[in-house]
Structures are given as structure tokens and as C-alpha cells.
Design a protein around this motif. Structure first.
Motif, mmCIF file in Angstrom:
data_model
loop_
_atom_site.group_PDB
_atom_site.id
_atom_site.type_symbol
_atom_site.label_atom_id
_atom_site.label_comp_id
_atom_site.label_asym_id
_atom_site.label_seq_id
_atom_site.Cartn_x
_atom_site.Cartn_y
_atom_site.Cartn_z
ATOM 1 N N TYR A 14 0.833 -1.201 0.000
ATOM 2 C CA TYR A 14 0.000 0.000 0.000
ATOM 3 C C TYR A 14 0.869 1.253 0.000
ATOM 4 N N TYR A 18 0.919 4.319 -2.662
ATOM 5 C CA TYR A 18 0.695 5.692 -2.215
ATOM 6 C C TYR A 18 1.704 6.647 -2.832
ATOM 7 N N TYR A 75 -8.658 17.424 4.442
ATOM 8 C CA TYR A 75 -7.777 16.270 4.307
ATOM 9 C C TYR A 75 -6.328 16.738 4.351
ATOM 10 N N GLU A 77 -3.457 16.043 2.225
ATOM 11 C CA GLU A 77 -3.055 15.412 0.975
ATOM 12 C C GLU A 77 -1.573 15.045 1.062
ATOM 13 N N ASP A 117 -4.955 5.041 7.619
ATOM 14 C CA ASP A 117 -5.725 5.498 6.458
ATOM 15 C C ASP A 117 -6.796 4.446 6.181
ATOM 16 N N ASN A 119 -9.820 4.260 4.856
ATOM 17 C CA ASN A 119 -10.521 4.049 3.586
ATOM 18 C C ASN A 119 -9.568 3.927 2.399
ATOM 19 N N ARG A 120 -8.275 3.886 2.682
ATOM 20 C CA ARG A 120 -7.246 3.645 1.661
ATOM 21 C C ARG A 120 -7.337 4.608 0.475
ATOM 22 N N ASP A 121 -7.517 5.907 0.789
ATOM 23 C CA ASP A 121 -7.589 6.880 -0.298
ATOM 24 C C ASP A 121 -6.292 7.672 -0.443
ATOM 25 N N GLY A 122 -5.253 7.293 0.320
ATOM 26 C CA GLY A 122 -3.951 7.935 0.169
ATOM 27 C C GLY A 122 -3.852 9.313 0.784
ATOM 28 N N ARG A 123 -4.763 9.623 1.702
ATOM 29 C CA ARG A 123 -4.716 10.905 2.394
ATOM 30 C C ARG A 123 -5.339 10.723 3.772
ATOM 31 N N GLU A 125 -7.850 11.885 6.737
ATOM 32 C CA GLU A 125 -8.966 12.673 7.232
ATOM 33 C C GLU A 125 -8.638 13.076 8.665
#
Length: 233
Positions: A14, A18, A75, A77, A117, A119-123, A125
Motif C-alpha cells: 500500500y 501511495y 484532508y 493530501e 488510512d 478508507n485507503r484513499d492515500g490521504r 482525514e
């Protein structure tokens, strides 16, 4: 030698995704911006030791969040999170970074992203970073649940959140106070919750100045019920 995730010897699928999707190696990320040579021992006004030990008050957490969420997107980023990690682990001139430092930085970035992370969105919250930095137990839980909230309890709340001793809660202090109300109500921390919550808090007490009088009014049984309805929509 270019210190990508693969060449650092750290197996993290992962983490590779990323960084590769952002077209940046670890070395690129570190050298993207020059570090300060000041030798400062704080990050975003928070003691560096406390950050590294992951033991923050909710106010300190909000200082960190709003310092690095430059575009107020809600977020962190890649660039924002990368800067935070660089400030945390590489507080020195970028030209003097050793392979060992890069590997430690790399490992910690991968660990935090892979663990928190969700939800594995690369940023990150706000709620995810709060878990990663392990902010304090919600201070308001100790008081709101009391049968009777007295003046001494209100003073303790003010003292806890008010870092500059001006008898009002504002800025990161207010973000933290509202965030703790949200947590008390069972909500996840997010920028939208904080912004909506601050508007609700000010509307509920009828003033933009959150002092002892406002806090006492806000935590009355009747207003707590209103907050639950407003926060949860």
C-alpha cells in the motif's frame, strides 16, 4: 542512491502505491522543500517531543491539523502530510540527511498510512490523524456526565482549552472544544463537523465570544439536547 520504498527494503504494497501514484520517491518527497536550519523544537507550536511520543491535547492536535491543512480541504493530501512527517522526523537541513534517517522516515510514513488510512484513499482525514497521533481522552466526558455542573467545573474547562489565559476560547482552542463536543456526541472528527459545530455553538449561546458565561450556558441540560439535535442533523 535513490531511496524509493522498494529500495529501502520495506515491504509495504500500500505504501508503494501511495508514493508511486504521486510520482514521487521518498528522496523526492524529502527534498521537495528545504527544512529550516533553526533547530526549532516545536512543530506548529506543539512541542516536538510530545508529537513524536504521540501524546497530544485536543487543542494541540487542532494546532497541528490547521497548520498543515493549508488549503482547508478537510484532508491532509500527500504534500501536506509529507511536510508534516518531514518536520516531525527530519528537522534539519535537507542536504545533511543520512540513509538511516530516510529509512526511519519511510518506515514511519508507511506505518501511519497503512494503519490509520482506513478508507485507503492515500490521504488523512481529521479523524484518521487524530487516531494516529492518539489525542487525549475527551476532557468534556469528565464534566458533561456529572449530575450537576458547577462554576468550578466551568473554570476547569476554560483553563483546559484556553492556552493563552485570556479567559476566552478561540482559534484552535475553539476547534478543540467543538471537536470534543462532537466526540462526546459520538461523531467522527472532520472539518465539516468542526465548522458546522462552531456555528451551532455560537448560535446557541448568542455570541461569538466563548467565555465562562457562554460555556456555562452551552453545557446546560437544555442546550446539550439542542446540540445533540444540531450536531447530528
Amino acid at each position: 542512491r535513490t531511496w524509493t520504498l522498494e529500495s529501502s527494503g520495506i515491504n509495504a504494497e500500500y505504501g508503494q502505491h501511495y508514493y508511486i501514484t504521486n510520482n514521487l520517491s521518498i528522496e523526492d518527497g524529502i527534498k521537495n522543500e528545504k527544512m529550516s536550519k533553526s533547530g526549532s523544537k516545536d512543530v506548529a507550536g506543539v512541542e516536538l517531543k510530545k508529537l513524536r511520543n504521540k501524546k497530544l491535547t485536543s487543542t494541540e492536535f487542532m494546532q497541528v491539523w490547521f497548520h498543515y491543512d493549508k488549503d482547508k480541504s478537510g484532508y491532509l493530501e500527500y504534500v501536506e502530510f509529507s511536510q508534516f512527517m518531514k518536520d516531525l522526523f527530519l528537522k534539519k537541513d535537507c542536504t545533511d540527511i543520512t540513509p538511516e534517517q530516510v529509512e526511519k522516515y519511510t518506515a514511519e510514513v508507511i506505518h501511519l498510512m497503512d494503519t490509520y488510512d482506513e478508507n485507503r484513499d492515500g490521504r488523512f482525514e481529521m479523524n484518521e490523524l487524530a487516531k494516529a497521533l492518539k489525542i487525549e481522552e475527551n476532557y468534556l466526558n469528565k464534566i458533561i456526565n456529572k449530575k450537576s455542573i458547577k462554576d468550578k467545573h466551568i473554570q476547569k474547562i476554560l483553563s483546559h482549552y484556553n492556552s493563552n489565559v485570556d479567559e476566552t476560547i478561540e482559534g484552535p482552542e475553539l476547534h478543540a472544544f467543538v471537536g470534543d463536543i462532537a466526540r462526546y456526541l459520538g461523531l467522527k472528527l472532520s472539518l465539516s463537523v468542526i465548522e458546522a459545530g462552531e456555528t451551532t455553538v455560537k448560535d446557541t449561546v448568542g455570541t461569538d465570544t466563548i467565555d465562562k458565561t457562554a460555556i456555562k450556558s452551552l453545557l446546560s441540560e437544555n442546550n446539550i439536547r439542542k446540540l445533540k439535535e444540531s450536531f447530528k442533523g
